[in-house]
Structure formats: structure tokens, C-alpha cells
Design a protein around this motif. Structure first.
Motif, PDB file in Angstrom:
ATOM      1  N   LEU A  29       0.843  -1.206   0.000  1.00  0.00           N
ATOM      2  CA  LEU A  29       0.000   0.000   0.000  1.00  0.00           C
ATOM      3  C   LEU A  29       0.874   1.250   0.000  1.00  0.00           C
ATOM      4  N   GLU A  30       1.952   1.187   0.769  1.00  0.00           N
ATOM      5  CA  GLU A  30       2.859   2.340   0.832  1.00  0.00           C
ATOM      6  C   GLU A  30       3.476   2.586  -0.544  1.00  0.00           C
ATOM      7  N   ARG A  31       3.861   1.506  -1.232  1.00  0.00           N
ATOM      8  CA  ARG A  31       4.508   1.679  -2.535  1.00  0.00           C
ATOM      9  C   ARG A  31       3.584   2.286  -3.576  1.00  0.00           C
ATOM     10  N   ILE A  32       2.269   2.058  -3.445  1.00  0.00           N
ATOM     11  CA  ILE A  32       1.376   2.661  -4.451  1.00  0.00           C
ATOM     12  C   ILE A  32       0.893   4.042  -4.012  1.00  0.00           C
ATOM     13  N   GLY A  33       1.506   4.584  -2.965  1.00  0.00           N
ATOM     14  CA  GLY A  33       1.241   5.991  -2.629  1.00  0.00           C
ATOM     15  C   GLY A  33       0.214   6.245  -1.548  1.00  0.00           C
ATOM     16  N   ILE A  34      -0.231   5.198  -0.852  1.00  0.00           N
ATOM     17  CA  ILE A  34      -1.184   5.412   0.252  1.00  0.00           C
ATOM     18  C   ILE A  34      -0.413   5.972   1.454  1.00  0.00           C
ATOM     19  N   PHE A 153       0.226  -6.867  -5.224  1.00  0.00           N
ATOM     20  CA  PHE A 153       0.155  -6.591  -6.669  1.00  0.00           C
ATOM     21  C   PHE A 153       1.334  -7.144  -7.459  1.00  0.00           C
ATOM     22  N   LYS A 154       2.182  -7.943  -6.815  1.00  0.00           N
ATOM     23  CA  LYS A 154       3.436  -8.346  -7.446  1.00  0.00           C
ATOM     24  C   LYS A 154       3.219  -8.990  -8.813  1.00  0.00           C
ATOM     25  N   ARG A 155       2.314  -9.983  -8.856  1.00  0.00           N
ATOM     26  CA  ARG A 155       1.977 -10.603 -10.138  1.00  0.00           C
ATOM     27  C   ARG A 155       0.500 -10.343 -10.389  1.00  0.00           C
ATOM     28  N   THR A 156       0.225  -9.471 -11.319  1.00  0.00           N
ATOM     29  CA  THR A 156      -1.159  -9.070 -11.553  1.00  0.00           C
ATOM     30  C   THR A 156      -1.707  -9.723 -12.818  1.00  0.00           C
ATOM     31  N   LEU A 157      -2.909 -10.264 -12.715  1.00  0.00           N
ATOM     32  CA  LEU A 157      -3.589 -10.776 -13.908  1.00  0.00           C
ATOM     33  C   LEU A 157      -4.681  -9.769 -14.250  1.00  0.00           C
ATOM     34  N   PHE A 158      -4.578  -9.159 -15.424  1.00  0.00           N
ATOM     35  CA  PHE A 158      -5.545  -8.145 -15.840  1.00  0.00           C
ATOM     36  C   PHE A 158      -6.472  -8.739 -16.897  1.00  0.00           C
ATOM     37  N   ALA A 159      -7.766  -8.753 -16.590  1.00  0.00           N
ATOM     38  CA  ALA A 159      -8.743  -9.318 -17.529  1.00  0.00           C
ATOM     39  C   ALA A 159      -9.404  -8.168 -18.283  1.00  0.00           C
ATOM     40  N   GLU A 174      -0.896   2.115 -13.801  1.00  0.00           N
ATOM     41  CA  GLU A 174       0.105   3.186 -13.782  1.00  0.00           C
ATOM     42  C   GLU A 174       0.584   3.460 -12.354  1.00  0.00           C
ATOM     43  N   TYR A 175      -0.338   3.384 -11.365  1.00  0.00           N
ATOM     44  CA  TYR A 175       0.150   3.553  -9.983  1.00  0.00           C
ATOM     45  C   TYR A 175       0.442   2.207  -9.305  1.00  0.00           C
ATOM     46  N   LEU A 176      -0.246   1.142  -9.719  1.00  0.00           N
ATOM     47  CA  LEU A 176       0.045  -0.169  -9.121  1.00  0.00           C
ATOM     48  C   LEU A 176       1.436  -0.662  -9.505  1.00  0.00           C
ATOM     49  N   ARG A 177       1.984  -0.127 -10.601  1.00  0.00           N
ATOM     50  CA  ARG A 177       3.272  -0.646 -11.098  1.00  0.00           C
ATOM     51  C   ARG A 177       4.391  -0.540 -10.065  1.00  0.00           C
ATOM     52  N   HIS A 178       4.237   0.385  -9.117  1.00  0.00           N
ATOM     53  CA  HIS A 178       5.293   0.536  -8.104  1.00  0.00           C
ATOM     54  C   HIS A 178       5.345  -0.674  -7.168  1.00  0.00           C
ATOM     55  N   ALA A 179       4.294  -1.511  -7.214  1.00  0.00           N
ATOM     56  CA  ALA A 179       4.291  -2.720  -6.375  1.00  0.00           C
ATOM     57  C   ALA A 179       4.146  -3.974  -7.244  1.00  0.00           C
ATOM     58  N   THR A 180       4.340  -3.808  -8.556  1.00  0.00           N
ATOM     59  CA  THR A 180       4.100  -4.912  -9.501  1.00  0.00           C
ATOM     60  C   THR A 180       5.378  -5.283 -10.238  1.00  0.00           C
ATOM     61  N   GLU A 181       5.540  -6.566 -10.525  1.00  0.00           N
ATOM     62  CA  GLU A 181       6.685  -6.990 -11.332  1.00  0.00           C
ATOM     63  C   GLU A 181       6.260  -7.503 -12.695  1.00  0.00           C
ATOM     64  N   GLU A 182       5.168  -8.273 -12.728  1.00  0.00           N
ATOM     65  CA  GLU A 182       4.748  -8.799 -14.027  1.00  0.00           C
ATOM     66  C   GLU A 182       3.233  -8.790 -14.152  1.00  0.00           C
ATOM     67  N   SER A 243      -0.864 -12.732  -7.799  1.00  0.00           N
ATOM     68  CA  SER A 243      -1.182 -12.215  -6.462  1.00  0.00           C
ATOM     69  C   SER A 243      -2.583 -11.620  -6.494  1.00  0.00           C
ATOM     70  N   THR A 244      -2.889 -10.920  -7.590  1.00  0.00           N
ATOM     71  CA  THR A 244      -4.157 -10.178  -7.661  1.00  0.00           C
ATOM     72  C   THR A 244      -4.731 -10.212  -9.069  1.00  0.00           C
ATOM     73  N   LEU A 245      -6.059 -10.340  -9.124  1.00  0.00           N
ATOM     74  CA  LEU A 245      -6.805 -10.220 -10.381  1.00  0.00           C
ATOM     75  C   LEU A 245      -7.299  -8.781 -10.479  1.00  0.00           C
ATOM     76  N   LEU A 246      -6.998  -8.114 -11.557  1.00  0.00           N
ATOM     77  CA  LEU A 246      -7.442  -6.728 -11.748  1.00  0.00           C
ATOM     78  C   LEU A 246      -8.559  -6.710 -12.786  1.00  0.00           C
ATOM     79  N   VAL A 247      -9.724  -6.193 -12.395  1.00  0.00           N
ATOM     80  CA  VAL A 247     -10.855  -6.135 -13.334  1.00  0.00           C
ATOM     81  C   VAL A 247     -11.603  -4.823 -13.186  1.00  0.00           C
ATOM     82  N   GLY A 248     -12.225  -4.408 -14.287  1.00  0.00           N
ATOM     83  CA  GLY A 248     -13.116  -3.252 -14.232  1.00  0.00           C
ATOM     84  C   GLY A 248     -14.512  -3.759 -13.955  1.00  0.00           C
ATOM     85  N   SER A 249     -15.306  -2.978 -13.196  1.00  0.00           N
ATOM     86  CA  SER A 249     -16.684  -3.424 -12.988  1.00  0.00           C
ATOM     87  C   SER A 249     -17.599  -2.584 -13.846  1.00  0.00           C
TER      88      SER A 249
END
Length: 284
Positions: A29-34, A153-159, A174-182, A243-249
Motif C-alpha cells: 500500500l505504501e509503494r502505491i502511494g497510500i 500486486f506483485k503478479r497481476t492478472l488483468f482481464a 500506472e500507480y500499481l506498477r510501483h508494487a508490480t513486477e509482471e 497475487s491479484t486479479l485486476l478487473v473493471g466493474s
């Protein structure tokens, strides 16, 4: 977008405590700017402090004091809120009044009994939130639960279905990338779309997303699957173990809300790991 504050919703259970005590999670959370975390606990309207045998007030104050010091020790500003009412409504209410950038809620994996409480709040939030929602999956059926995926957010799956909602969720990288690798980009072609052979188009569109991720310094791979979107996205999660699934609702009118089974809700209910849900802006 620089993120500033998050609402962390807790029901003071062992599962919620696990989420708060995960140093890795707080570090993400800190890495993404919270910078500031609002810890919110909702007392359901049917719980009265005079109920025999349980000193709710005292237990709640002690738990919140403990949470506050854990989160402050991790370097955040902290505010605590005890509110009464329907959990998802009050959590959304606090997020709106403090101008939070995201809501974080713990949810046990599937089990019919436990799913009723935490599960229903997470599902109701998935349906109604107007800010990004992170559902942090906690182990179930054990006395001393662990968070299932420590790195948020280290390994994110974006659908993506290439809709406006999906594009908006992609911007979150764009902001999650600070805690993401792939990042794994997954597009599902459902039989309903098959008016023409869409694959070349889909490959091209995924390719342009990969280029943008490349600009942000992220490794990406792509996959096109065929079938029912929710089923295939959950199958991709099992395969890639992100680590996380990223989706738009989907933004839905009041009327559409009556139609259950939207893809994002199904994913929140059934994913094995964390889900980061990006809703349409409030006005939509």
C-alpha cells in the motif's frame, strides 16, 4: 494518479487482523502511494452494547487501538471510525466522506457459513463501490489464518474485454506498477462475440497494451481464451497463480443491478486470491 488514503474495513475477526498484520501487504500500500489509512468497523444495527456476556465496546476499542499502533508503526497516518448500520453502506459512506482513493476489505475463501458475513460484505461492496476495491483473500477454516497472497500486486492478472470499464482498470496499473513486477493480460472471446473472427483484432489490441506496460517498465504476457468470461478468467487465475486479479466493474443502472451474475461479481465471489476491482466514476 497519486493515491493518498485508503479505507480498511474490518469486522475485528482473526481474518481481518491477519490482513492488518501483514507487513508485506502494508508495504504494498505504501509503494502505491497510500499515506493515510482509515480503519472502519461497522456494528450491525441488530447488535446492542447491552447484550449479555459480551463486552462489545471494550473489545472493539482494544482491537482498534492494536490495529492503529500496528499501522502507525508501518509509517501511515491512521484514523479509526466505529459506525453502526449496514456494513457495505456505511463503508461506502465513510470512503465518500473522507475522499478515500480505495477500499480494502478482507474476505475468507469460500465456505458457506463464513461467506455469509465477510463474503456478503465483500460482494455487496463489489456491487456498489464507487472507488477501487481491493478484496484481500484470507485463508479459511484455520484458527490462525494467513493472507493467501502476501504481495498484493506483485503478479497481476488483468482481464480485459476492451470496454471502457476495462480501459479504466488498466489505467490503475500506472500507480500499481510501483508494487508490480509482471502482468498477465487475458482476453476472453465468448461465443456471444463471435460475429466474425475477432482474434487478430484482439491480438493487436493486447499488443498495444503490452507496449504501454513496457513503457512503465513492466514485463507482460498475453493470452486469448474462449468461453464464458467469468469461468475462463477464474481458470486463468488457477493457471497463472497471480497475487491479484485486476478487473473493471460495469457501471449499472438501478434496474440493471437486479440482474445478478455480472462477471466482476462472480470473480469477487469465486476467485482464489485477491481481486482489485475498478468501478466506473461516480457519475456513470
Amino acid at each position: 494518479m497519486s493515491m493518498r488514503s485508503a479505507v480498511l474495513a474490518t469486522d475485528l475477526s482473526a481474518a481481518s487482523e491477519t490482513m492488518i498484520e501483514s507487513e508485506t501487504g502494508l508495504g504494498c500500500l505504501e509503494r502505491i502511494g497510500i499515506e493515510r489509512i482509515h480503519v472502519v468497523t461497522v456494528v450491525p444495527s441488530n447488535v446492542h452494547s447491552g447484550m449479555p456476556g459480551i463486552d462489545f465496546e471494550k473489545r472493539r476499542r482494544n482491537a482498534l487501538r492494536r490495529y492503529r499502533s500496528t499501522i502507525e508503526d508501518a509509517g501511515f497516518e491512521v484514523e479509526t471510525h466505529v459506525v453502526r448500520g449496514t456494513p457495505h453502506r456505511r463503508i461506502n459512506g465513510v470512503a465518500g466522506s473522507v475522499g478515500a482513493d480505495m477500499i480494502l476489505v478482507g474476505s475468507r475463501g469460500k465456505s458457506p457459513l463464513e461467506n455469509r458475513v465477510i463474503g456478503s460484505t465483500a460482494r455487496n461492496l463489489a456491487r456498489t463501490t464507487v472507488v477501487p476495491l481491493l478484496v484481500d483473500r484470507i485463508e479459511r477454516g484455520v484458527d490462525d489464518p494467513e493472507t493467501i497472497r502476501r504481495h498484493l500486486f506483485k503478479r497481476t492478472l488483468f482481464a480485459t474485454d476492451f470496454s471502457e470499464n476495462a480501459d479504466r482498470a488498466f489505467e490503475a496499473l500506472e500507480y500499481l506498477r510501483h508494487a508490480t513486477e509482471e502482468v498477465t493480460l487475458v482476453h476472453v472471446e465468448s461465443p456471444k462475440d463471435q460475429t466474425a473472427d475477432r482474434s487478430p483484432d484482439a491480438e493487436e489490441r493486447l499488443g498495444s497494451l503490452v507496449d504501454r506496460l513496457d513503457d512503465w517498465g513492466l514485463d507482460a504476457r498475453t493470452e486469448i481464451r474462449h468461453g464464458d468470461p467469468a469461468t475462463e478468467i477464474l481458470a486463468a487465475e488457477r493457471e497463472h497463480d497471480p497475487s491479484t486479479l485486476l478487473v473493471g466493474s460495469r457501471g449499472r443502472s438501478r434496474l440493471r443491478r437486479l440482474l445478478l451474475g455480472s462477471v466482476s461479481e462472480e470473480i469477487v465471489a469465486n476467485a482464489a486470491g485477491n481481486v482489485f476491482l475498478v468501478p466506473p466514476p461516480r457519475s456513470a
